[in-house]
Design a protein around this motif. Structure first.
Motif, PDB file in Angstrom:
ATOM      1  N   ASP A 103       5.280   8.714 -24.294  1.00  0.00           N
ATOM      2  CA  ASP A 103       5.859   9.780 -23.483  1.00  0.00           C
ATOM      3  C   ASP A 103       6.232   9.251 -22.101  1.00  0.00           C
ATOM      4  O   ASP A 103       5.548   8.380 -21.545  1.00  0.00           O
ATOM      5  N   VAL A 104       7.305   9.808 -21.540  1.00  0.00           N
ATOM      6  CA  VAL A 104       7.764   9.360 -20.223  1.00  0.00           C
ATOM      7  C   VAL A 104       6.732   9.741 -19.161  1.00  0.00           C
ATOM      8  O   VAL A 104       6.223  10.868 -19.137  1.00  0.00           O
ATOM      9  N   LEU A 105       6.415   8.806 -18.284  1.00  0.00           N
ATOM     10  CA  LEU A 105       5.477   9.068 -17.206  1.00  0.00           C
ATOM     11  C   LEU A 105       6.033  10.119 -16.255  1.00  0.00           C
ATOM     12  O   LEU A 105       7.228  10.130 -15.951  1.00  0.00           O
ATOM     13  N   THR A 106       5.181  10.996 -15.789  1.00  0.00           N
ATOM     14  CA  THR A 106       5.604  11.992 -14.807  1.00  0.00           C
ATOM     15  C   THR A 106       5.797  11.305 -13.457  1.00  0.00           C
ATOM     16  O   THR A 106       5.195  10.262 -13.179  1.00  0.00           O
ATOM     17  N   PRO A 107       6.625  11.876 -12.582  1.00  0.00           N
ATOM     18  CA  PRO A 107       6.863  11.243 -11.275  1.00  0.00           C
ATOM     19  C   PRO A 107       5.607  11.056 -10.435  1.00  0.00           C
ATOM     20  O   PRO A 107       5.553  10.144  -9.602  1.00  0.00           O
ATOM     21  N   ASP A 108       4.590  11.916 -10.641  1.00  0.00           N
ATOM     22  CA  ASP A 108       3.377  11.800  -9.836  1.00  0.00           C
ATOM     23  C   ASP A 108       2.306  10.918 -10.484  1.00  0.00           C
ATOM     24  O   ASP A 108       1.204  10.776  -9.952  1.00  0.00           O
ATOM     25  N   HIS A 109       2.618  10.318 -11.617  1.00  0.00           N
ATOM     26  CA  HIS A 109       1.659   9.417 -12.267  1.00  0.00           C
ATOM     27  C   HIS A 109       1.492   8.167 -11.400  1.00  0.00           C
ATOM     28  O   HIS A 109       2.476   7.651 -10.832  1.00  0.00           O
ATOM     29  N   PRO A 110       0.270   7.646 -11.261  1.00  0.00           N
ATOM     30  CA  PRO A 110       0.073   6.437 -10.448  1.00  0.00           C
ATOM     31  C   PRO A 110       0.978   5.275 -10.834  1.00  0.00           C
ATOM     32  O   PRO A 110       1.463   4.540  -9.972  1.00  0.00           O
ATOM     33  N   ARG A 111       1.234   5.123 -12.122  1.00  0.00           N
ATOM     34  CA  ARG A 111       2.113   4.016 -12.534  1.00  0.00           C
ATOM     35  C   ARG A 111       3.544   4.236 -12.077  1.00  0.00           C
ATOM     36  O   ARG A 111       4.277   3.262 -11.817  1.00  0.00           O
ATOM     37  N   SER A 112       3.976   5.487 -11.966  1.00  0.00           N
ATOM     38  CA  SER A 112       5.317   5.757 -11.453  1.00  0.00           C
ATOM     39  C   SER A 112       5.432   5.300 -10.008  1.00  0.00           C
ATOM     40  O   SER A 112       6.456   4.751  -9.587  1.00  0.00           O
ATOM     41  N   HIS A 113       4.386   5.544  -9.240  1.00  0.00           N
ATOM     42  CA  HIS A 113       4.381   5.070  -7.855  1.00  0.00           C
ATOM     43  C   HIS A 113       4.363   3.538  -7.816  1.00  0.00           C
ATOM     44  O   HIS A 113       5.094   2.925  -7.028  1.00  0.00           O
ATOM     45  N   TYR A 114       3.547   2.949  -8.651  1.00  0.00           N
ATOM     46  CA  TYR A 114       3.462   1.488  -8.715  1.00  0.00           C
ATOM     47  C   TYR A 114       4.815   0.887  -9.095  1.00  0.00           C
ATOM     48  O   TYR A 114       5.252  -0.128  -8.519  1.00  0.00           O
ATOM     49  N   ASN A 115       5.494   1.491 -10.053  1.00  0.00           N
ATOM     50  CA  ASN A 115       6.754   0.945 -10.559  1.00  0.00           C
ATOM     51  C   ASN A 115       7.872   0.949  -9.522  1.00  0.00           C
ATOM     52  O   ASN A 115       8.873   0.243  -9.692  1.00  0.00           O
ATOM     53  N   LYS A 116       7.706   1.733  -8.454  1.00  0.00           N
ATOM     54  CA  LYS A 116       8.742   1.723  -7.413  1.00  0.00           C
ATOM     55  C   LYS A 116       8.905   0.336  -6.813  1.00  0.00           C
ATOM     56  O   LYS A 116       9.986  -0.024  -6.338  1.00  0.00           O
ATOM     57  N   GLY A 117       7.839  -0.451  -6.840  1.00  0.00           N
ATOM     58  CA  GLY A 117       7.925  -1.805  -6.313  1.00  0.00           C
ATOM     59  C   GLY A 117       8.878  -2.696  -7.083  1.00  0.00           C
ATOM     60  O   GLY A 117       9.376  -3.697  -6.546  1.00  0.00           O
ATOM     61  N   ASN A 118       9.161  -2.342  -8.340  1.00  0.00           N
ATOM     62  CA  ASN A 118      10.082  -3.150  -9.145  1.00  0.00           C
ATOM     63  C   ASN A 118      11.512  -3.073  -8.637  1.00  0.00           C
ATOM     64  O   ASN A 118      12.343  -3.912  -8.993  1.00  0.00           O
ATOM     65  N   SER A 119      11.806  -2.073  -7.812  1.00  0.00           N
ATOM     66  CA  SER A 119      13.163  -1.918  -7.284  1.00  0.00           C
ATOM     67  C   SER A 119      13.405  -2.777  -6.048  1.00  0.00           C
ATOM     68  O   SER A 119      14.530  -2.846  -5.552  1.00  0.00           O
ATOM     69  N   LEU A 120      12.357  -3.433  -5.542  1.00  0.00           N
ATOM     70  CA  LEU A 120      12.510  -4.352  -4.414  1.00  0.00           C
ATOM     71  C   LEU A 120      12.803  -5.756  -4.946  1.00  0.00           C
ATOM     72  O   LEU A 120      12.339  -6.145  -6.011  1.00  0.00           O
ATOM     73  N   TRP A 121      13.567  -6.518  -4.189  1.00  0.00           N
ATOM     74  CA  TRP A 121      13.875  -7.888  -4.603  1.00  0.00           C
ATOM     75  C   TRP A 121      12.597  -8.723  -4.607  1.00  0.00           C
ATOM     76  O   TRP A 121      11.863  -8.760  -3.622  1.00  0.00           O
ATOM     77  N   HIS A 122      12.343  -9.393  -5.718  1.00  0.00           N
ATOM     78  CA  HIS A 122      11.096 -10.134  -5.846  1.00  0.00           C
ATOM     79  C   HIS A 122      11.211 -11.216  -6.907  1.00  0.00           C
ATOM     80  O   HIS A 122      12.221 -11.326  -7.612  1.00  0.00           O
ATOM     81  N   VAL A 123      10.161 -12.020  -6.984  1.00  0.00           N
ATOM     82  CA  VAL A 123       9.943 -12.922  -8.114  1.00  0.00           C
ATOM     83  C   VAL A 123       8.631 -12.491  -8.747  1.00  0.00           C
ATOM     84  O   VAL A 123       7.747 -11.974  -8.071  1.00  0.00           O
ATOM     85  N   ASP A 124       8.504 -12.690 -10.037  1.00  0.00           N
ATOM     86  CA  ASP A 124       7.279 -12.279 -10.715  1.00  0.00           C
ATOM     87  C   ASP A 124       6.144 -13.244 -10.400  1.00  0.00           C
ATOM     88  O   ASP A 124       6.319 -14.472 -10.407  1.00  0.00           O
ATOM     89  N   SER A 125       4.983 -12.664 -10.109  1.00  0.00           N
ATOM     90  CA  SER A 125       3.711 -13.401 -10.051  1.00  0.00           C
ATOM     91  C   SER A 125       3.570 -14.370  -8.887  1.00  0.00           C
ATOM     92  O   SER A 125       2.683 -15.223  -8.907  1.00  0.00           O
ATOM     93  N   SER A 126       4.376 -14.241  -7.835  1.00  0.00           N
ATOM     94  CA  SER A 126       4.149 -15.093  -6.663  1.00  0.00           C
ATOM     95  C   SER A 126       2.826 -14.753  -5.994  1.00  0.00           C
ATOM     96  O   SER A 126       2.287 -15.556  -5.230  1.00  0.00           O
ATOM     97  N   PHE A 127       2.287 -13.563  -6.304  1.00  0.00           N
ATOM     98  CA  PHE A 127       0.999 -13.154  -5.742  1.00  0.00           C
ATOM     99  C   PHE A 127      -0.183 -13.750  -6.509  1.00  0.00           C
ATOM    100  O   PHE A 127      -1.338 -13.508  -6.159  1.00  0.00           O
ATOM    101  N   ASN A 128       0.103 -14.522  -7.558  1.00  0.00           N
ATOM    102  CA  ASN A 128      -0.950 -15.196  -8.312  1.00  0.00           C
ATOM    103  C   ASN A 128      -1.107 -16.638  -7.835  1.00  0.00           C
ATOM    104  O   ASN A 128      -0.141 -17.242  -7.358  1.00  0.00           O
ATOM    105  N   PRO A 129      -2.304 -17.215  -7.968  1.00  0.00           N
ATOM    106  CA  PRO A 129      -2.488 -18.611  -7.550  1.00  0.00           C
ATOM    107  C   PRO A 129      -1.537 -19.570  -8.270  1.00  0.00           C
ATOM    108  O   PRO A 129      -0.966 -20.464  -7.650  1.00  0.00           O
ATOM    109  N   ARG A 130      -1.400 -19.384  -9.577  1.00  0.00           N
ATOM    110  CA  ARG A 130      -0.423 -20.161 -10.339  1.00  0.00           C
ATOM    111  C   ARG A 130       0.773 -19.254 -10.589  1.00  0.00           C
ATOM    112  O   ARG A 130       0.671 -18.235 -11.261  1.00  0.00           O
TER     113      ARG A 130
END
Length: 334
Positions: A103-130
């Motif tokens: 089922d589609v996540l509701t706008p107020d679901h914590p993951r919906s808030h988290y997913n907003k970060g995907n709209s920013l320019w980034h590289v995956d996993s730079s926040f990890n040691p490797r």
């Protein structure tokens, strides 16, 4: 670019003057020959982003194909507080907007808030040691085409090559180190929901800002909105530098958009030579996207972090975001 240049076994259609390609001629219904796979690796080294249409791969095929690229990252550190994986493989990351029931996540679901970060320019996993090398994203379920949900890419190698000479010289001489934080980028994307999150309390990973991209021998700007601060600079100076470089990289001449066409489409990108972001999406429709992430195997994979250290876990709740605390708060120059 409609110009095609034929290799022995795969065909390449360039998608942008400096990077990005659509690849055809790969039969995903059977094991891929070593020669064909080497051509895929060569295409990735040159183009940084490769698109494969209608592969027919399921979760198993996706994971097995991904293993050819190297050791895979997994979601085990995030399986805390009773959280369970959605899929039968720990190597599959959930990059969609649906819950365990589809089922589609509701706008107020914590993951919906988290997913907003995907709209920013980034590289995956730079926040990890490797850090990550390749990300391999597959469409399982797509929303109607008119609702958006495409993926944008930026060519950070050509962007470095076309910096003013004085700035290239300065960046190479200073050899800046950036501290990356998933808590920082999520707070940037949704400051109200994550208002109580202090990124400096959590572990960050350190990677050099300017790096040699070993597969191509070209120099790359390794920047992302995960970048919290630049060591040796004040918070304001560091953020100004990172913003100016990201803004440079995302000019129209260095970017293009990939439109998802049908389930089974796969995009592979190299996080050590490109940035990306999730495009605008109207929402309200299921967009089930599944990603594998390949650990970088280059000489700079671990950055300035302790080799072999386990990456930090985190979880998103109704109260914001938790994670592994740093031994001491992260600091910047003043």
């Amino acid at each position: 670019m409609a110009d095609k240049c034929r290799k022995e076994m795969i065909q390449i259609t360039e998608l942008h003057p400096t990077f990005g390609a659509e690849v055809t001629g790969v039969d995903f219904s059977k094991p891929i020959d070593d020669d064909v796979f080497q051509e895929i690796l060569d295409a990735m080294a040159k183009y940084g982003v490769c698109v494969f249409r209608n592969t027919g791969l399921d979760d198993h095929g996706h994971v097995e194909f991904s293993r050819r690229f190297g050791e895979l990252d997994d979601i085990k550190p995030y399986m805390i507080n009773g959280r369970k994986p959605r899929y039968g493989y720990f190597e599959l990351f959930d990059a969609g907007n649906v819950d365990e029931n589809g089922d589609v996540l509701t706008p107020d679901h914590p993951r919906s808030h988290y997913n907003k970060g995907n709209s920013l320019w980034h590289v995956d996993s730079s926040f990890n040691p490797r850090r990550a090398s390749y990300s391999i994203l597959r469409a399982e379920t797509l929303p109607p085409a008119h609702t958006g949900g495409n993926t944008d890419f930026a060519d950070t190698r050509t962007a470095f090559a076309e910096l003013p000479e004085y700035l290239k010289k300065t960046l190479l001489e200073k050899d800046y180190v950036v501290a990356h934080s998933i808590h920082h980028s999520r707070k940037l994307a949704d400051p109200e929901f994550f208002k109580d999150v202090d990124p400096t309390l959590f572990k960050m990973s350190r990677h050099r800002l300017i790096q040699l991209h070993e597969p191509s021998g070209r120099v790359n700007i390794y920047a992302a909105t995960h970048g919290h601060h630049v060591e040796g600079l004040s918070m304001e100076e560091g953020q100004e530098l990172l913003k100016s470089l990201i803004d440079h990289c995302i000019q129209d001449k260095y970017t293009f958009t990939v439109k998802w066409e049908q389930p089974g489409d796969i995009i592979i990108w190299d996080n050590t030579s490109t940035m990306h972001r999730a495009g605008k999406f109207a929402g309200g429709y299921a967009r089930d996207m599944r990603r594998t992430t390949v650990h970088d195997g280059s000489s700079t994979a671990w950055g300035l972090n302790e080799v072999g250290i386990v990456k930090a876990g985190f979880t998103v709740t109704e109260k914001g975001m938790t994670g592994d605390l740093a031994k001491a708060p992260s600091t910047v120059a003043v």
